[in-house]
Motif scaffolding. Structure first.
Motif, PDB file in Angstrom:
ATOM      1  N   LEU B  64       0.854  -1.190   0.000  1.00 54.58           N
ATOM      2  CA  LEU B  64       0.000   0.000   0.000  1.00 54.58           C
ATOM      3  C   LEU B  64       0.888   1.236   0.000  1.00 54.58           C
ATOM      4  N   LYS B  66       0.265   4.272   0.628  1.00 52.53           N
ATOM      5  CA  LYS B  66       0.068   5.142   1.802  1.00 52.53           C
ATOM      6  C   LYS B  66       0.812   4.628   3.035  1.00 52.53           C
ATOM      7  N   ASP B  87      -4.051   8.327  -3.931  1.00 48.82           N
ATOM      8  CA  ASP B  87      -5.515   8.200  -3.910  1.00 48.82           C
ATOM      9  C   ASP B  87      -5.989   7.495  -5.180  1.00 48.82           C
ATOM     10  N   PRO B  90      -3.565   3.350  -5.279  1.00 41.01           N
ATOM     11  CA  PRO B  90      -3.237   3.024  -3.880  1.00 41.01           C
ATOM     12  C   PRO B  90      -2.244   1.880  -3.680  1.00 41.01           C
ATOM     13  N   LYS B  91      -2.074   1.019  -4.701  1.00 41.91           N
ATOM     14  CA  LYS B  91      -1.211  -0.144  -4.507  1.00 41.91           C
ATOM     15  C   LYS B  91      -0.084  -0.195  -5.528  1.00 41.91           C
TER      16      LYS B  91
END
Lengths: 129, 183
Positions: B64, B66, B87, B90-91
């Motif tokens: 991820l 984030k 956003d 995300p991956k």
């Protein structure tokens, strides 16, 4: 001149600002491990919008605890689904607190949600008393 | 005759079950360095999920975006918003093959050199990546260690000219995983 100095000082402060300590922040929501995994499995896009980058408290039963070579702790919470759990990656200095809990215990964990792979992932975690 | 068929089928099934032995981790570490002598820019992620199959050599990593942590708040913000657009993407996922998996003896402790080839899907762009690393077998666990370099422009990641002497055009990525047998 003073203004320029103040602006430069503020810029320097912004540049060097450390990431916020999640432990000192107020969580936006408290929910169970089962609840959050369902939310992501039902609609990942919506769950991303609702939970990612948010500070949460997730409660559940501990299934497994791992420590890496540097001592950093990761706790896995039961969701009722054997293939998915909630992965909670702890702050490096929370290792002592994690060592006091064992698999099977019910805990409340505070952290920041980063999304879902096989598991829903929480980062910068700490145990909530 | 019927029993022989049954015996052969069950034997085959057992073999299949054995040959599909897999190793996995949910706490793999990915660290990267995109710094220059002017500034150190590095991020770390310790919740990488990875799985590999010892018979086919198939290997996969998922992370991820984030989940990368930085020393400075502003770096993390720029990383997510300006460069990786986490956003929207995300991956980051790598799927590939360990080319010489047959050279690794998973029943004998030791350090084995491996070559991995595959596709890295990041920031909406898929590119092939190839690198060498090691797998350290100790009992039921395998510790992997690999590093590779990516060119940011290959993944459509643009660096504004204002910070171009602070951020490197190439990024060194290190991957360390401690695998256990998937039961």
């Amino acid at each position: 001149m003073l203004l320029i100095l103040a602006a430069a000082g503020y810029g320097w402060y912004l540049y060097n600002e450390q990431p916020a300590d999640i432990r000192k922040q107020t969580p936006v929501k408290e929910l169970t491990a089962t609840h959050i995994i369902h939310a992501f499995k039902e609609n990942e896009i919506e769950a991303n919008r609702q939970y990612v980058d948010k500070i949460l408290i997730v409660s559940g039963r501990v299934t497994n605890i791992q420590f890496d070579s540097a001592g950093k702790a990761t706790v896995f919470l039961d969701t009722g689904d054997p293939l998915s759990s909630v992965t909670c990656s702890f702050y490096n200095d929370e290792t002592g607190a994690v060592k006091k809990i064992t698999a099977g215990t019910a805990v409340r964990i505070k952290g920041i949600c980063t999304g879902m792979l096989m598991d829903v992932v929480l980062n910068k975690c700490s145990i909530v008393k | 005759m019927k029993y022989y068929v049954l015996l052969v089928v069950s034997l085959l099934l057992t073999c299949l079950a054995f040959s599909q032995k897999r190793y996995f981790t949910k706490t793999g570490q990915i660290t990267f360095n995109a710094g220059t002598p002017v500034e150190d820019v590095d991020g770390a992620n310790s919740t990488t999920t990875s799985v590999f199959d010892i018979s086919t050599g198939q290997i996969e990593f998922a992370v991820l975006v984030k989940g990368f942590e930085f020393k400075r708040a502003l770096m993390q913000e720029h990383f997510n918003e300006n460069y990786m657009e986490s956003d929207k993407y995300p991956k980051a996922i790598f799927t590939g093959k360990i080319a010489n998996i047959d050279k690794v003896n998973f029943t004998k402790d030791g350090v084995y050199p491996v070559t991995v080839k595959g596709t890295l899907d990041m920031h909406g762009v898929k590119k092939s990546v190839e690198t060498a690393g090691t797998m350290k077998v100790s009992g039921e666990t395998v510790a992997s260690d690999a590093a590779f370099t990516v060119l940011l422009s290959d993944y459509n990641i643009a660096i504004p000219s204002l910070v171009k002497d602070k951020i490197s055009k190439t990024v060194n990525i290190k991957v360390n995983c401690n695998y256990t047998v998937l039961k």
